[in-house]
Design an enzyme around this catalytic site. Structure first.
Site, mmCIF file in Angstrom:
data_model
loop_
_atom_site.group_PDB
_atom_site.id
_atom_site.type_symbol
_atom_site.label_atom_id
_atom_site.label_comp_id
_atom_site.label_asym_id
_atom_site.label_seq_id
_atom_site.Cartn_x
_atom_site.Cartn_y
_atom_site.Cartn_z
ATOM 1 C CG HIS A 1 5.958 2.755 1.741
ATOM 2 N ND1 HIS A 1 4.595 2.976 1.727
ATOM 3 C CD2 HIS A 1 6.195 1.986 2.828
ATOM 4 C CE1 HIS A 1 4.037 2.357 2.752
ATOM 5 N NE2 HIS A 1 4.982 1.757 3.446
ATOM 6 C CB SER B 1 -0.393 1.683 4.802
ATOM 7 O OG SER B 1 0.883 1.686 4.195
ATOM 8 C CB ALA C 1 -0.959 0.001 1.188
HETATM 9 P P1 AMP Z 1 5.423 -0.288 6.366
HETATM 10 O O1 AMP Z 1 4.953 -0.653 4.999
HETATM 11 O O2 AMP Z 1 4.451 0.554 7.126
HETATM 12 O O3 AMP Z 1 5.940 -1.475 7.133
HETATM 13 O O4 AMP Z 1 6.676 0.653 6.168
HETATM 14 C C1 AMP Z 1 7.791 0.253 5.411
HETATM 15 C C2 AMP Z 1 8.916 1.230 5.654
HETATM 16 O O5 AMP Z 1 8.501 2.541 5.238
HETATM 17 C C3 AMP Z 1 9.298 1.341 7.135
HETATM 18 O O6 AMP Z 1 10.706 1.455 7.247
HETATM 19 C C4 AMP Z 1 8.608 2.607 7.563
HETATM 20 O O7 AMP Z 1 9.232 3.254 8.653
HETATM 21 C C5 AMP Z 1 8.734 3.460 6.297
HETATM 22 N N1 AMP Z 1 7.729 4.527 6.295
HETATM 23 C C6 AMP Z 1 6.396 4.384 6.500
HETATM 24 N N2 AMP Z 1 5.795 5.603 6.483
HETATM 25 C C7 AMP Z 1 6.777 6.499 6.268
HETATM 26 C C8 AMP Z 1 6.810 7.930 6.161
HETATM 27 N N3 AMP Z 1 5.706 8.662 6.263
HETATM 28 N N4 AMP Z 1 7.993 8.534 5.938
HETATM 29 C C9 AMP Z 1 9.139 7.796 5.829
HETATM 30 N N5 AMP Z 1 9.176 6.452 5.930
HETATM 31 C C10 AMP Z 1 8.016 5.813 6.144
#
Ligand code: AMP
Length: 303
Positions: A37, A186, A32
Site C-alpha cells: 500500500h 493484509s 491494515a
Molecule cells: P487492499 O487494501 O487490499 O484493497 O489494497 C489496496 C490497494 O493496494 C489495491 O490497489 C491493491 O492492489 C494494492 N496492493 C495490495 N497489496 C499490494 C502489493 N503487495 N503490492 C502492490 N500493491 C498492493
C-alpha cells in the site's frame, strides 16, 4: 495530515484543490497497511501535489461466508504509517455514509468481472466497481493508484473509468513482495507459521511458469498442468481456485501463447485465500507486444 470522515467534506476539499490547480493522487485501500500500500502512497505523493488515501472495508465486496467481520483493521497503525509518508488526507467514511438506507445503484464491468476471481467470488467485482466509482466521485482525483497484484481489479477499474467517461488516470503499480517472494497482502496476517512458510510456493510457481514461456514454450495447457502440479505438491495448499495462463485484457484462458500473457493463481492455504499473478511478454511474438498492456499501466485519459 487531515482525517476526513464525511463524503461531502472530502468532496468539497478536493474541489478546492482542483480550483487552485493542484493535482490529487488517490489511493483507495481497505487499511491494515503494508509496504505494498505504502508504495502506492509514495507514488501518489511523488506524482501529485496532494495525496489522498481512503481506508474503507467495503462490505458489499465480501460474500456472505467471507471474512468481512474478521478482516484486519488497524486504524491507529495506519494513521501513523500515513503520517510518516506525509500523506495529506485520510478519507475514512462510515459504512452508512456510503451506503445509506435505500441504496440501490451498482456498477458492473460485464464479462471481465465473471472470470478468474469473479467466478469464485460472485458479486465481488460488482462491489469493488461500485465502491471505487463512489470513491472516485467523492475524491475527484487527477490520478488513482492501484496495485498490479490485484491485476483483474486493475483492469476492471481501467475499463469502468473509460466506459463511464471519468477524467482520471488509472495508474498500475508493481507488486511489492516479501523477501521470499510472497506478495504482500493484509490477509497474510491470517497465516500460521507453517502456512506462511508454504505460501511462497505461489511465487515460485509463477516464476517457473514465466521462465518456461520466456524459454519459448507456447503450449499453455502444458504450463497450466505444471503450475497445478507445483502447487499441489505443497501440502499446505488445500484448494486451487484457479492457476493458469490467460489473455490479460479478457482473462480468457489461452491454449497457445501468442503475445502478452497473464499467469494468475488463486489458492487457499488453510482457510486463507491468496492471489498473485505475473505478466509475461512472449519472446516468440515480439510484434504482438507493441502497445501491450505493460505500456498501458498508466492509462491516459480517454474520454
Ligand atoms: P487492499 O487494501 O487490499 O484493497 O489494497 C489496496 C490497494 O493496494 C489495491 O490497489 C491493491 O492492489 C494494492 N496492493 C495490495 N497489496 C499490494 C502489493 N503487495 N503490492 C502492490 N500493491 C498492493
Amino acid at each position: 495530515m487531515e482525517i476526513i470522515r464525511v463524503p461531502r467534506i472530502m468532496h468539497d476539499t478536493s474541489m478546492k484543490f482542483c480550483m487552485t490547480g493542484r493535482t490529487i493522487g488517490f489511493v483507495p485501500t481497505m487499511g491494515a497497511l503494508h509496504e505494498g500500500h505504502l508504495s502506492l502512497v509514495r507514488r501518489a505523493k511523488y506524482e501529485n501535489d496532494v495525496a489522498v488515501v481512503s481506508i474503507f472495508v467495503n462490505p458489499i465486496q465480501f460474500g456472505p461466508s467471507e471474512d468481512f467481520e474478521k478482516y484486519p483493521r488497524d486504524i491507529e497503525g495506519d494513521t501513523e504509517k500515513l503520517k510518516k509518508e506525509e500523506a495529506d488526507i485520510i478519507f475514512m467514511p462510515e459504512i452508512s455514509s456510503l451506503y445509506p438506507d435505500g441504496f440501490l445503484t451498482h456498477i458492473e464491468a460485464e464479462k471481465i468481472s465473471e472470470k478468474l476471481c469473479g467466478a469464485f467470488r460472485p458479486g465481488h467485482f460488482r462491489g469493488v466497481a461500485t465502491v471505487v466509482t463512489k470513491l472516485l466521485n467523492i475524491a475527484r482525483p487527477t490520478r488513482a493508484y492501484f496495485g498490479l497484484k490485484d491485476f483483474q481489479q486493475y483492469v476492471i477499474i481501467r475499463k469502468l473509468v473509460k466506459d463511464l467517461n471519468m477524467d482520471i488516470d488509472i495508474v498500475g503499480c508493481p507488486t511489492v513482495r516479501e523477501q521470499d517472494g510472497l506478495a504482500m497482502s493484509s490477509r497474510n496476517a491470517y497465516l500460521d507459521r507453517v502456512q506462511r512458510e508454504a505460501a511462497p510456493v505461489i511465487y515460485r510457481c509463477l516464476t517457473e511458469a514465466s521462465e518456461l514461456i520466456k524459454s519459448g514454450i507456447i503450449n499453455a495447457q502444458y504450463i497450466k498442468e505444471l503450475m497445478h502440479e507445483r502447487l499441489l505438491k505443497e501440502p499446505a495448499v488445500s484448494v486451487i481456485d484457479y492457476a493458469g495462463v490467460y489473455e490479460p485484457e479478457t482473462f480468457d484462458e489461452l491454449s497457445e501463447i501468442k503475445g502478452d500473457t497473464l499467469l494468475a493463481v488463486a489458492v487457499r492455504i488453510g482457510g486463507t485465500r491468496l492471489i498473485d499473478n505475473m505478466l509475461v511478454e512472449s519472446r516468440e511474438n515480439p510484434d504482438l507486444n507493441s502497445g501491450n498492456i505493460k505500456n498501458k499501466v498508466s492509462q491516459k485519459k480517454e474520454i
